[in-house]
Scaffold this motif. Structure first.
Motif, PDB file in Angstrom:
ATOM      1  N   ASN B   2     -38.533 -73.222 117.024  1.00 58.74           N
ATOM      2  CA  ASN B   2     -39.750 -73.441 117.095  1.00 58.74           C
ATOM      3  C   ASN B   2     -40.638 -72.398 116.314  1.00 58.74           C
ATOM      4  O   ASN B   2     -41.950 -72.755 116.564  1.00 58.74           O
ATOM      5  CB  ASN B   2     -39.777 -72.949 118.683  1.00 58.74           C
ATOM      6  CG  ASN B   2     -39.104 -73.366 120.052  1.00 58.74           C
ATOM      7  OD1 ASN B   2     -39.743 -74.819 119.883  1.00 58.74           O
ATOM      8  ND2 ASN B   2     -38.649 -73.613 121.108  1.00 58.74           N
ATOM      9  N   TYR B   3     -40.522 -71.437 115.865  1.00 61.27           N
ATOM     10  CA  TYR B   3     -41.081 -70.792 115.171  1.00 61.27           C
ATOM     11  C   TYR B   3     -41.654 -71.209 114.360  1.00 61.27           C
ATOM     12  O   TYR B   3     -42.975 -71.039 113.759  1.00 61.27           O
ATOM     13  CB  TYR B   3     -41.008 -68.881 114.996  1.00 61.27           C
ATOM     14  CG  TYR B   3     -39.781 -68.897 113.507  1.00 61.27           C
ATOM     15  CD1 TYR B   3     -38.720 -69.239 113.521  1.00 61.27           C
ATOM     16  CD2 TYR B   3     -40.629 -68.722 112.587  1.00 61.27           C
ATOM     17  CE1 TYR B   3     -37.790 -69.282 112.649  1.00 61.27           C
ATOM     18  CE2 TYR B   3     -39.863 -68.740 111.598  1.00 61.27           C
ATOM     19  CZ  TYR B   3     -38.427 -68.567 111.627  1.00 61.27           C
ATOM     20  OH  TYR B   3     -38.086 -68.875 110.338  1.00 61.27           O
ATOM     21  N   ARG B   4     -40.618 -71.960 113.092  1.00 65.34           N
ATOM     22  CA  ARG B   4     -41.323 -72.470 112.253  1.00 65.34           C
ATOM     23  C   ARG B   4     -42.504 -73.953 112.697  1.00 65.34           C
ATOM     24  O   ARG B   4     -43.437 -73.553 112.030  1.00 65.34           O
ATOM     25  CB  ARG B   4     -40.253 -73.074 111.430  1.00 65.34           C
ATOM     26  CG  ARG B   4     -39.561 -72.543 110.863  1.00 65.34           C
ATOM     27  CD  ARG B   4     -38.898 -73.457 109.736  1.00 65.34           C
ATOM     28  NE  ARG B   4     -38.255 -72.888 107.806  1.00 65.34           N
ATOM     29  CZ  ARG B   4     -37.006 -73.255 107.897  1.00 65.34           C
ATOM     30  NH1 ARG B   4     -36.309 -74.162 108.706  1.00 65.34           N
ATOM     31  NH2 ARG B   4     -36.513 -72.061 106.523  1.00 65.34           N
ATOM     32  N   LEU B   5     -42.255 -74.283 113.647  1.00 63.71           N
ATOM     33  CA  LEU B   5     -43.095 -75.766 113.812  1.00 63.71           C
ATOM     34  C   LEU B   5     -45.056 -75.381 114.306  1.00 63.71           C
ATOM     35  O   LEU B   5     -45.566 -75.490 113.698  1.00 63.71           O
ATOM     36  CB  LEU B   5     -42.564 -76.140 114.646  1.00 63.71           C
ATOM     37  CG  LEU B   5     -41.162 -77.146 115.516  1.00 63.71           C
ATOM     38  CD1 LEU B   5     -40.832 -77.969 116.410  1.00 63.71           C
ATOM     39  CD2 LEU B   5     -41.940 -78.378 113.955  1.00 63.71           C
ATOM     40  N   ASN B   6     -44.560 -74.174 115.148  1.00 64.53           N
ATOM     41  CA  ASN B   6     -45.722 -73.215 115.389  1.00 64.53           C
ATOM     42  C   ASN B   6     -46.207 -72.368 114.155  1.00 64.53           C
ATOM     43  O   ASN B   6     -47.716 -72.771 114.402  1.00 64.53           O
ATOM     44  CB  ASN B   6     -44.748 -71.766 116.193  1.00 64.53           C
ATOM     45  CG  ASN B   6     -45.903 -71.380 117.148  1.00 64.53           C
ATOM     46  OD1 ASN B   6     -47.205 -72.546 117.693  1.00 64.53           O
ATOM     47  ND2 ASN B   6     -46.599 -69.715 116.901  1.00 64.53           N
ATOM     48  N   ALA B   7     -45.623 -71.833 113.181  1.00 63.70           N
ATOM     49  CA  ALA B   7     -46.257 -71.410 112.229  1.00 63.70           C
ATOM     50  C   ALA B   7     -46.740 -72.980 111.432  1.00 63.70           C
ATOM     51  O   ALA B   7     -47.673 -73.016 110.939  1.00 63.70           O
ATOM     52  CB  ALA B   7     -45.416 -70.935 111.382  1.00 63.70           C
ATOM     53  N   LYS B   9     -47.517 -75.930 112.701  1.00 64.81           N
ATOM     54  CA  LYS B   9     -48.507 -76.139 112.958  1.00 64.81           C
ATOM     55  C   LYS B   9     -50.055 -75.177 113.310  1.00 64.81           C
ATOM     56  O   LYS B   9     -51.126 -75.564 112.734  1.00 64.81           O
ATOM     57  CB  LYS B   9     -48.508 -75.764 115.167  1.00 64.81           C
ATOM     58  CG  LYS B   9     -49.847 -76.844 115.796  1.00 64.81           C
ATOM     59  CD  LYS B   9     -49.045 -76.828 116.661  1.00 64.81           C
ATOM     60  CE  LYS B   9     -50.022 -76.434 118.434  1.00 64.81           C
ATOM     61  NZ  LYS B   9     -49.565 -76.014 119.720  1.00 64.81           N
ATOM     62  N   THR B  10     -50.019 -74.046 113.277  1.00 65.01           N
ATOM     63  CA  THR B  10     -51.528 -72.773 113.488  1.00 65.01           C
ATOM     64  C   THR B  10     -51.689 -73.044 111.728  1.00 65.01           C
ATOM     65  O   THR B  10     -53.368 -73.386 111.769  1.00 65.01           O
ATOM     66  CB  THR B  10     -50.659 -71.613 113.487  1.00 65.01           C
ATOM     67  OG1 THR B  10     -50.016 -71.771 114.169  1.00 65.01           O
ATOM     68  CG2 THR B  10     -51.886 -71.081 113.307  1.00 65.01           C
ATOM     69  N   THR B 129     -41.761 -73.977 105.599  1.00 72.28           N
ATOM     70  CA  THR B 129     -43.107 -73.959 106.145  1.00 72.28           C
ATOM     71  C   THR B 129     -44.044 -73.853 105.678  1.00 72.28           C
ATOM     72  O   THR B 129     -45.576 -74.665 106.474  1.00 72.28           O
ATOM     73  CB  THR B 129     -42.780 -72.429 107.570  1.00 72.28           C
ATOM     74  OG1 THR B 129     -42.055 -72.089 107.583  1.00 72.28           O
ATOM     75  CG2 THR B 129     -43.740 -72.390 108.474  1.00 72.28           C
TER      76      THR B 129
END
Lengths: 452, 246
Positions: B2-7, B9-10, B129
């Motif tokens: 999740n944190y990877r996807l969030n990174a 995305k950001t 990422t």
């Protein structure tokens, strides 16, 4: 001043010499070449393989003819192709050809065979036949007999026509004399009207292409693959320069359908539409006459080199090549109003436009009128482009009424539109977006500056 | 995960935002659309009573002559069989795709040079990422510009009664994957070099080399050059994404 005079003098000298240089004559080289008469799917094409090219290209499972000759070869710059000078030197060799599959097996021997080829009259084009050995001589003899009979008919016709003319003018003179002397001419007029002009004989129509004179060649009828050939002389030695590779290729796909599109105002410049589901874009100024044909797909490079050995092509592309016209076809035409209509093939004549304007027009052929003694110049399907419809769909049905796959095409009429300038609005849109974005950015920057 | 996807995305949002704020992006889009307009218009001027005749238009006589000379008549017939849109799309898209690739290469090289990547990878991101963020940005902007071009061509097709058919849409799909490979080679070039200028030079060299090889594999060649080309084809056909894509 002295320098200018010197320069002028030198220029004049150069000009004098340049104008004296004779025109380039192509350099002729004596070479051992393979002359090739290859069947290309619809007729026979003639080409040759020079000493400095190493490969012969032929279609698989079809008889093609190869002869080894010694002749002069030269490059003709106007056509950018190599040519043979057979009139100056045309020496054939006695021997046989050895052939083997590339990298496999042993050499097999091929002996030369007497042959001829010809095309027999039928409704459509592809009736090529090959006669070998004694059959070749018989076929050539048959043509000679037909032609001799025709020549005799021409002589008889000329004699009869001369008699007819003589009789006609004698009677006309007699009628003139009777008229001058005040006597009745009705009887003699009836005699003149009853005179029958002899009919001109027509060429024998059994052959569309009569048999060529019997030649001797090596007949190649091979499955697809690569082969090596060499020529063995009578003394058993290999003729130097005779070793070549033979690439025999086959079609990738067959029985595709293409169209020959003939515009009504330029019938001498038909265009072939060969790619499946492609679009025919026209300007709609004239009707179209189309002829569907069967086509086979071949490798672009191999096919072009089979047609002309020094030609070129793209080895990674495949191209549809026209074979023969679809016999007894019907074309289904659908326009934008969902109107469906079956078009039939009809004969047409090409007439020159009368008056000061140049050009031709295509008119329906009517055997009953003055054109009755002529054959139709064109047999095609008439596709009218008049009316409001801008998209016309066509497809071909064979003689049994079954639709031929890959024969669907769209004909679209392209006209310059008054609203085309509106497309410029689209081009300007990115600038509008840019100004909006820059405006928003400036506004935000000012807001954040004010807060500070 | 999740944190990877969030990174991703950001960071990709940030990158997209920066690209949308830069004037060059819009200028190149306008240039691309203008090229597309002239190519479509030139095609309509090359139509006569029997079909497409490049000789009628000076632009298309040069284009068709050049393409025929390099690739052969069969290639040109297939390229224009449905209309001008595949060729127009290629030419119109070229400025923007090169800009997107070059800007990613330059930005990557710059951030690597100033140490920003190291800072990020010690923190919320890792290398994967970071690369993905660039790829997502380039891919999304490619999709956006392809859509703009497609809408433009649809309008042009409606105005001139041309046909935007299945060949065009299949081509766009293949072209999308081709551009992804182009962008990934850009990132690869940035990873190899230390500064943005060197990255751009290396990427340009890779791009030109692969383009020439790919064009060369379709060209008409003769004799020994063709044999040499066949050897080259055999060497690189296994691993060149451009080659596989096309």
């Amino acid at each position: 001043m002295k320098a200018i005079k010197t320069a002028l003098f030198v220029s004049a000298l150069i000009f004098l010499f340049v104008t004296q240089v004779p025109a380039d004559v192509p350099v002729r080289k004596e070479q051992v070449v393979y002359t090739i008469v290859a069947y290309n799917g619809r007729d026979y094409s003639h080409t040759f393989c020079r000493e400095d090219t190493d490969t012969v290209y032929l279609i698989a499972n079809i008889e093609s003819f190869i002869i080894l000759k010694k002749t002069f070869v030269y490059f003709w710059p106007l056509t950018k192709h190599w040519n043979m000078d057979l009139e100056t030197l045309n020496k054939t060799f006695k021997g046989l050809i050895e052939i083997k599959g590339k990298g496999r097996g042993e050499f097999k021997k091929l002996n030369p065979v007497k042959y001829t080829y010809y095309n027999v009259q039928d409704e459509y084009e592809d009736n090529w036949r090959v006669a070998k050995g004694e059959d070749a001589y018989r076929e050539v003899e048959k043509w000679k007999v037909m032609y001799q009979e025709y020549l005799q008919q021409v002589v008889d016709y000329r004699n009869k026509y001369e008699e007819y003319r003589k009789t006609y003018y004698e009677l006309m003179n007699k009628m003139e004399n009777l008229r001058e002397s005040g006597e009745d001419v009705i009887e003699i007029l009836h005699v003149i009207e009853s005179l029958e002009q002899p009919a001109e004989p027509s060429m024998p129509d059994h052959y569309t292409v009569p048999p060529a004179s019997v030649n001797e060649a090596f007949i190649f009828d091979l499955p697809a693959g690569e082969y090596l050939i060499r020529f063995i002389l009578e003394d058993g030695t290999v003729l130097q320069g005779s070793e070549k590779k033979v690439v025999v290729f086959e079609k990738r796909r067959a029985k595709g359908v293409g169209f020959e599109v003939i515009p009504g105002d330029r019938w001498t410049r038909p265009v072939e539409n060969k790619i499946k589901f492609s679009i025919v874009y026209v300007d709609g100024t004239t009707d179209l006459y189309i002829r569907p044909f069967f086509q086979d797909e071949y490798n672009d490079l191999y096919y072009n080199k089979m047609m002309m050995n020094d030609g070129g092509g793209n080895k990674r592309m495949y191209n549809w090549e026209r074979m023969q016209q679809v016999p007894q076809a019907k074309i289904l035409l659908m326009d934008q109003g969902d109107r469906k209509e079956f078009l039939l093939e009809k004969p047409y004549m090409v007439e020159q436009v009368k008056g000061s304007s140049l050009g031709y027009k295509i008119v329906p052929f009517n055997p009953q009128d003055l054109n009755g003694d002529k054959r139709p110049g064109l047999r095609a399907f008439h596709v009218p482009l008049k009316g409001d419809g801008r998209v016309i769909k066509i497809s071909v049905n064979d003689k049994n009424g079954i639709g031929l796959a890959g024969s669907e095409r769209q004909i679209r009429i392209v006209k310059q539109s008054k609203i085309e300038k509106t497309l410029f609005i689209f081009v300007i849109l990115p600038f509008v977006a840019l100004f909006v974005v820059l405006g928003m950015r400036t506004k935000r920057y000012r807001k954040s500056s004010l807060r500070k | 995960m999740n944190y990877r996807l969030n990174a991703v995305k950001t960071v990709s949002k940030r990158r997209i935002y920066e690209t949308l704020l830069s004037p060059e992006f819009y200028l190149l889009q306008a240039a691309g659309l203008l090229l597309g307009y002239f190519l479509v218009k030139g095609f309509t001027l090359s139509i006569d009573s029997s079909g497409f005749n490049p000789e009628l238009s000076s632009l298309y006589s040069r284009i068709a002559g050049t393409l025929s000379g390099i690739f052969g008549n069969a290639f040109v017939d297939k390229l224009f069989s449905e209309g001008p849109f595949i060729f127009s799309f290629l030419i119109s898209f070229a400025p923007v795709s090169i800009y997107l690739a070059m800007s990613s290469v330059f930005r990557f090289g710059l951030e690597k040079n100033v140490g920003a990547i190291e800072l990020l990878t010690y923190g919320p991101m890792d290398g994967t990422t970071y690369f993905l963020a660039f790829m997502v940005k380039d891919a999304l902007l490619t999709v956006i510009y392809s859509s703009i071009l497609t809408i433009f061509f649809l309008l042009a097709a409606a105005v001139y009664n041309l046909f935007l058919g299945p060949m065009y849409f299949v081509f766009i799909l293949m072209f999308f994957f081709l551009t992804l490979s182009l962008y990934s080679y850009g990132i690869f070039a940035s990873v190899l070099m230390d500064n943005p200028a060197s990255s751009i030079i290396l990427f340009s060299a890779i791009f030109i080399f692969f383009t020439l090889i790919q064009i060369g594999s379709f060209t008409i060649t003769h004799g020994y050059i063709r044999n040499f080309q066949l050897c080259l084809n055999g060497l690189y056909s296994g691993y060149l994404p451009i080659f596989i894509g096309i």
